[in-house]
Design a protein around this motif. Structure first.
Motif, PDB file in Angstrom:
ATOM      1  N   TYR A 182       0.858  -1.187   0.000  1.00 55.05           N
ATOM      2  CA  TYR A 182       0.000   0.000   0.000  1.00 55.05           C
ATOM      3  C   TYR A 182       0.894   1.237   0.000  1.00 55.05           C
ATOM      4  O   TYR A 182       1.856   1.297   0.771  1.00 55.05           O
ATOM      5  CB  TYR A 182      -0.876   0.042   1.249  1.00 55.05           C
ATOM      6  CG  TYR A 182      -1.955  -1.020   1.314  1.00 55.05           C
ATOM      7  CD1 TYR A 182      -3.049  -0.985   0.459  1.00 55.05           C
ATOM      8  CD2 TYR A 182      -1.888  -2.049   2.255  1.00 55.05           C
ATOM      9  CE1 TYR A 182      -4.046  -1.949   0.531  1.00 55.05           C
ATOM     10  CE2 TYR A 182      -2.884  -3.013   2.335  1.00 55.05           C
ATOM     11  CZ  TYR A 182      -3.962  -2.960   1.464  1.00 55.05           C
ATOM     12  OH  TYR A 182      -4.953  -3.915   1.546  1.00 55.05           O
ATOM     13  N   THR A 199       1.229   4.683   1.307  1.00 51.63           N
ATOM     14  CA  THR A 199       0.613   5.507   2.360  1.00 51.63           C
ATOM     15  C   THR A 199       1.369   6.834   2.462  1.00 51.63           C
ATOM     16  O   THR A 199       2.438   6.988   1.868  1.00 51.63           O
ATOM     17  CB  THR A 199       0.665   4.795   3.733  1.00 51.63           C
ATOM     18  OG1 THR A 199       2.012   4.816   4.215  1.00 51.63           O
ATOM     19  CG2 THR A 199       0.197   3.360   3.640  1.00 51.63           C
ATOM     20  N   LEU A 243       3.840   0.529   2.433  1.00 48.66           N
ATOM     21  CA  LEU A 243       3.602  -0.393   3.547  1.00 48.66           C
ATOM     22  C   LEU A 243       3.375  -1.783   2.956  1.00 48.66           C
ATOM     23  O   LEU A 243       2.449  -1.978   2.163  1.00 48.66           O
ATOM     24  CB  LEU A 243       2.370   0.080   4.319  1.00 48.66           C
ATOM     25  CG  LEU A 243       2.014  -0.621   5.634  1.00 48.66           C
ATOM     26  CD1 LEU A 243       1.159   0.297   6.487  1.00 48.66           C
ATOM     27  CD2 LEU A 243       1.318  -1.951   5.415  1.00 48.66           C
ATOM     28  N   ALA A 252       1.950  -5.050   3.145  1.00 45.56           N
ATOM     29  CA  ALA A 252       0.940  -5.775   3.929  1.00 45.56           C
ATOM     30  C   ALA A 252       1.060  -7.283   3.736  1.00 45.56           C
ATOM     31  O   ALA A 252       0.767  -8.047   4.649  1.00 45.56           O
ATOM     32  CB  ALA A 252      -0.453  -5.308   3.546  1.00 45.56           C
ATOM     33  N   LEU A 299      -3.224 -11.841  14.193  1.00 49.22           N
ATOM     34  CA  LEU A 299      -3.539 -10.651  14.977  1.00 49.22           C
ATOM     35  C   LEU A 299      -4.022  -9.538  14.060  1.00 49.22           C
ATOM     36  O   LEU A 299      -3.836  -9.596  12.846  1.00 49.22           O
ATOM     37  CB  LEU A 299      -2.290 -10.188  15.735  1.00 49.22           C
ATOM     38  CG  LEU A 299      -1.704 -11.179  16.745  1.00 49.22           C
ATOM     39  CD1 LEU A 299      -0.408 -10.629  17.335  1.00 49.22           C
ATOM     40  CD2 LEU A 299      -2.713 -11.468  17.849  1.00 49.22           C
ATOM     41  N   SER A 300      -4.596  -8.515  14.668  1.00 49.56           N
ATOM     42  CA  SER A 300      -5.025  -7.338  13.919  1.00 49.56           C
ATOM     43  C   SER A 300      -3.820  -6.726  13.199  1.00 49.56           C
ATOM     44  O   SER A 300      -2.747  -6.598  13.781  1.00 49.56           O
ATOM     45  CB  SER A 300      -5.642  -6.349  14.903  1.00 49.56           C
ATOM     46  OG  SER A 300      -5.969  -5.180  14.229  1.00 49.56           O
ATOM     47  N   GLY A 301      -4.005  -6.417  11.917  1.00 47.05           N
ATOM     48  CA  GLY A 301      -2.922  -5.811  11.137  1.00 47.05           C
ATOM     49  C   GLY A 301      -1.985  -6.816  10.482  1.00 47.05           C
ATOM     50  O   GLY A 301      -1.055  -6.437   9.763  1.00 47.05           O
ATOM     51  N   ALA A 302      -2.250  -8.130  10.675  1.00 50.86           N
ATOM     52  CA  ALA A 302      -1.357  -9.170  10.134  1.00 50.86           C
ATOM     53  C   ALA A 302      -1.430  -9.269   8.608  1.00 50.86           C
ATOM     54  O   ALA A 302      -0.495  -9.739   7.964  1.00 50.86           O
ATOM     55  CB  ALA A 302      -1.698 -10.523  10.760  1.00 50.86           C
ATOM     56  N   GLY A 303      -2.579  -8.839   8.041  1.00 50.68           N
ATOM     57  CA  GLY A 303      -2.735  -8.911   6.587  1.00 50.68           C
ATOM     58  C   GLY A 303      -3.867  -9.808   6.129  1.00 50.68           C
ATOM     59  O   GLY A 303      -4.030 -10.070   4.933  1.00 50.68           O
ATOM     60  N   LYS A 304      -4.700 -10.281   7.079  1.00 52.21           N
ATOM     61  CA  LYS A 304      -5.781 -11.220   6.752  1.00 52.21           C
ATOM     62  C   LYS A 304      -6.780 -10.632   5.760  1.00 52.21           C
ATOM     63  O   LYS A 304      -7.146 -11.262   4.780  1.00 52.21           O
ATOM     64  CB  LYS A 304      -6.553 -11.615   8.029  1.00 52.21           C
ATOM     65  CG  LYS A 304      -5.707 -12.184   9.130  1.00 52.21           C
ATOM     66  CD  LYS A 304      -6.560 -12.595  10.327  1.00 52.21           C
ATOM     67  CE  LYS A 304      -7.250 -11.445  11.047  1.00 52.21           C
ATOM     68  NZ  LYS A 304      -6.325 -10.498  11.692  1.00 52.21           N
ATOM     69  N   SER A 305      -7.217  -9.427   6.075  1.00 52.51           N
ATOM     70  CA  SER A 305      -8.241  -8.803   5.244  1.00 52.51           C
ATOM     71  C   SER A 305      -7.702  -8.525   3.839  1.00 52.51           C
ATOM     72  O   SER A 305      -8.383  -8.767   2.838  1.00 52.51           O
ATOM     73  CB  SER A 305      -8.713  -7.513   5.923  1.00 52.51           C
ATOM     74  OG  SER A 305      -9.855  -7.045   5.311  1.00 52.51           O
ATOM     75  N   THR A 306      -6.468  -8.063   3.784  1.00 56.01           N
ATOM     76  CA  THR A 306      -5.829  -7.826   2.485  1.00 56.01           C
ATOM     77  C   THR A 306      -5.774  -9.132   1.692  1.00 56.01           C
ATOM     78  O   THR A 306      -6.106  -9.162   0.499  1.00 56.01           O
ATOM     79  CB  THR A 306      -4.398  -7.274   2.687  1.00 56.01           C
ATOM     80  OG1 THR A 306      -4.483  -6.057   3.443  1.00 56.01           O
ATOM     81  CG2 THR A 306      -3.709  -7.020   1.361  1.00 56.01           C
ATOM     82  N   GLU A 314      -8.755  -6.062  -3.827  1.00 53.76           N
ATOM     83  CA  GLU A 314      -7.408  -5.482  -3.846  1.00 53.76           C
ATOM     84  C   GLU A 314      -6.619  -6.206  -4.924  1.00 53.76           C
ATOM     85  O   GLU A 314      -6.638  -7.429  -4.981  1.00 53.76           O
ATOM     86  CB  GLU A 314      -6.694  -5.687  -2.501  1.00 53.76           C
ATOM     87  CG  GLU A 314      -7.308  -4.954  -1.339  1.00 53.76           C
ATOM     88  CD  GLU A 314      -7.101  -3.445  -1.375  1.00 53.76           C
ATOM     89  OE1 GLU A 314      -6.391  -2.947  -2.287  1.00 53.76           O
ATOM     90  OE2 GLU A 314      -7.661  -2.773  -0.502  1.00 53.76           O
TER      91      GLU A 314
HETATM   92  P1  ADP Z   1      -5.895  -7.666   9.260  1.00 61.08           P
HETATM   93  O1  ADP Z   1      -7.088  -7.988   8.431  1.00 61.08           O
HETATM   94  O2  ADP Z   1      -5.104  -8.887   9.625  1.00 61.08           O
HETATM   95  O3  ADP Z   1      -6.217  -6.835  10.457  1.00 61.08           O
HETATM   96  P2  ADP Z   1      -5.153  -5.877   7.086  1.00 61.08           P
HETATM   97  O4  ADP Z   1      -5.019  -6.688   5.854  1.00 61.08           O
HETATM   98  O5  ADP Z   1      -6.405  -5.088   7.273  1.00 61.08           O
HETATM   99  O6  ADP Z   1      -4.875  -6.806   8.359  1.00 61.08           O
HETATM  100  O7  ADP Z   1      -3.934  -4.849   7.177  1.00 61.08           O
HETATM  101  C1  ADP Z   1      -2.576  -5.237   6.973  1.00 61.08           C
HETATM  102  C2  ADP Z   1      -1.719  -3.976   7.003  1.00 61.08           C
HETATM  103  O8  ADP Z   1      -2.013  -3.187   5.850  1.00 61.08           O
HETATM  104  C3  ADP Z   1      -1.954  -3.087   8.206  1.00 61.08           C
HETATM  105  O9  ADP Z   1      -0.723  -2.501   8.561  1.00 61.08           O
HETATM  106  C4  ADP Z   1      -2.926  -2.050   7.670  1.00 61.08           C
HETATM  107  O10 ADP Z   1      -2.777  -0.831   8.375  1.00 61.08           O
HETATM  108  C5  ADP Z   1      -2.485  -1.916   6.231  1.00 61.08           C
HETATM  109  N1  ADP Z   1      -3.579  -1.542   5.305  1.00 61.08           N
HETATM  110  C6  ADP Z   1      -4.722  -2.239   5.082  1.00 61.08           C
HETATM  111  N2  ADP Z   1      -5.477  -1.637   4.151  1.00 61.08           N
HETATM  112  C7  ADP Z   1      -4.819  -0.525   3.773  1.00 61.08           C
HETATM  113  C8  ADP Z   1      -5.087   0.520   2.848  1.00 61.08           C
HETATM  114  N3  ADP Z   1      -6.193   0.540   2.090  1.00 61.08           N
HETATM  115  N4  ADP Z   1      -4.159   1.516   2.716  1.00 61.08           N
HETATM  116  C9  ADP Z   1      -3.048   1.495   3.453  1.00 61.08           C
HETATM  117  N5  ADP Z   1      -2.726   0.541   4.341  1.00 61.08           N
HETATM  118  C10 ADP Z   1      -3.591  -0.459   4.514  1.00 61.08           C
END
Ligand code: ADP
Ligand code: ADP
Length: 232
Positions: free
Chosen positions: A11, A13, A18, A20, A39-46, A55
């Motif tokens: 990403y 930023t 960053l 991810a 954990l939160s921020g690990a990259g699961k959602s991405t 994405e």
């Molecule tokens: P999780 O789902 O495990 O909490 P995310 O995939 O949401 O993790 O996020 C992984 C990392 O990417 C985090 O550091 C988050 O801040 C960053 N991130 C997620 N989405 C974006 C975005 N659209 N722009 C910039 N950084 C992002």
């Protein structure tokens, strides 16, 4: 059926790039309930958003049934996305639409005629146990009922894959159990492959066949749940 190979996601930023996801590879077979925990921020959602290309990965390939999504244009992607339903932690329902209209929405977008929509929506509402709630609005529903609407909507276009992004994280334990049971039933009866991202071990142990542990954008471990998390 789902094959992620060497996925990187960077990403841009305001404080610089960053990373991810760093070189993530994962194969999910048909019929599986595959958990991704971290954990939160690990990259699961991405990671899960790369499966339906919400994405676009910076590098790597995403194959579904042998087709590489990273090589597709938006029109081709729209067709493939019909195979992939998704549900969310915050349900993402349309608040000024009824339960019926929320479930009908993806079909309406696809230009489906009203009769066909009705023939699809009512059985879906029955499947999730909401046939009596068709005319209610989301604000009139409990959290569990809202997620049931989300599930029915995700199934409307007849997908073969269901992506669940922290789908039970906003629910109490009892409601979580009921939603997990519903997801299990959908996996079994409709032969839908399920990918679940969660930070809760209980979700993984309850319904997942396989699991990947993700940490700082890297898969730390993966395999059958009983192998990765050995119960004493
Ligand atoms: P999780 O789902 O495990 O909490 P995310 O995939 O949401 O993790 O996020 C992984 C990392 O990417 C985090 O550091 C988050 O801040 C960053 N991130 C997620 N989405 C974006 C975005 N659209 N722009 C910039 N950084 C992002
Ligand atoms: P429109 O496309 O003009 O909104 P619809 O036929 O899609 O018309 O829906 C009109 C209303 O009727 C909506 O509020 C919807 O919730 C409801 N509705 C339509 N069909 C059914 C059905 N089979 N069961 C319950 N409610 C329905």
């Amino acid at each position: 059926m789902i094959k992620l190979s060497h996925i990187k996601k960077i990403y841009e930023t305001s404080s610089g790039p960053l990373q991810a996801l760093k070189d993530v590879s994962l194969t999910i077979d048909r019929g599986e309930i595959y958990g991704i925990i971290g954990l939160s921020g690990a990259g699961k959602s991405t990671l899960v958003r790369c499966i339906n290309m919400l994405e676009r990965p910076t590098e790597g390939t995403v194959e579904i049934d042998g087709q590489d999504l990273t090589k597709m244009n938006e029109k081709q992607l729209r067709a493939v996305r019909k195979k992939i339903g998704m549900i969310f932690q915050q349900f993402n329902l349309l608040s000024s639409s009824t339960v019926y209209e929320n479930v009908a929405f993806p079909l309406k977008l696809a230009g489906t005629d009203k009769k066909t929509i009705r023939e699809k929506v009512m059985p879906l509402l029955k499947l999730v146990g909401l046939e009596q709630k068709a005319q209610q609005y989301p604000a009139q529903l409990s959290g569990g009922q809202k997620q049931r609407v989300g599930i029915a909507r995700a199934l409307a276009s007849g997908p073969s894959i269901l992506l669940c992004d922290e789908a039970t994280s906003a629910l109490d334990p009892q409601t979580t159990q009921a939603i997990l049971n519903l997801i299990k039933k959908i996996n079994r009866e409709l032969q839908i492959t399920v990918v679940i991202i969660t930070h809760e071990m209980k979700v993984i142990k309850d319904i997942c066949t396989k699991v990947a542990v993700i940490d700082h954008g890297v898969i730390a471990e993966k395999g059958p749940v009983i192998d990765v998390f050995i119960n004493p």
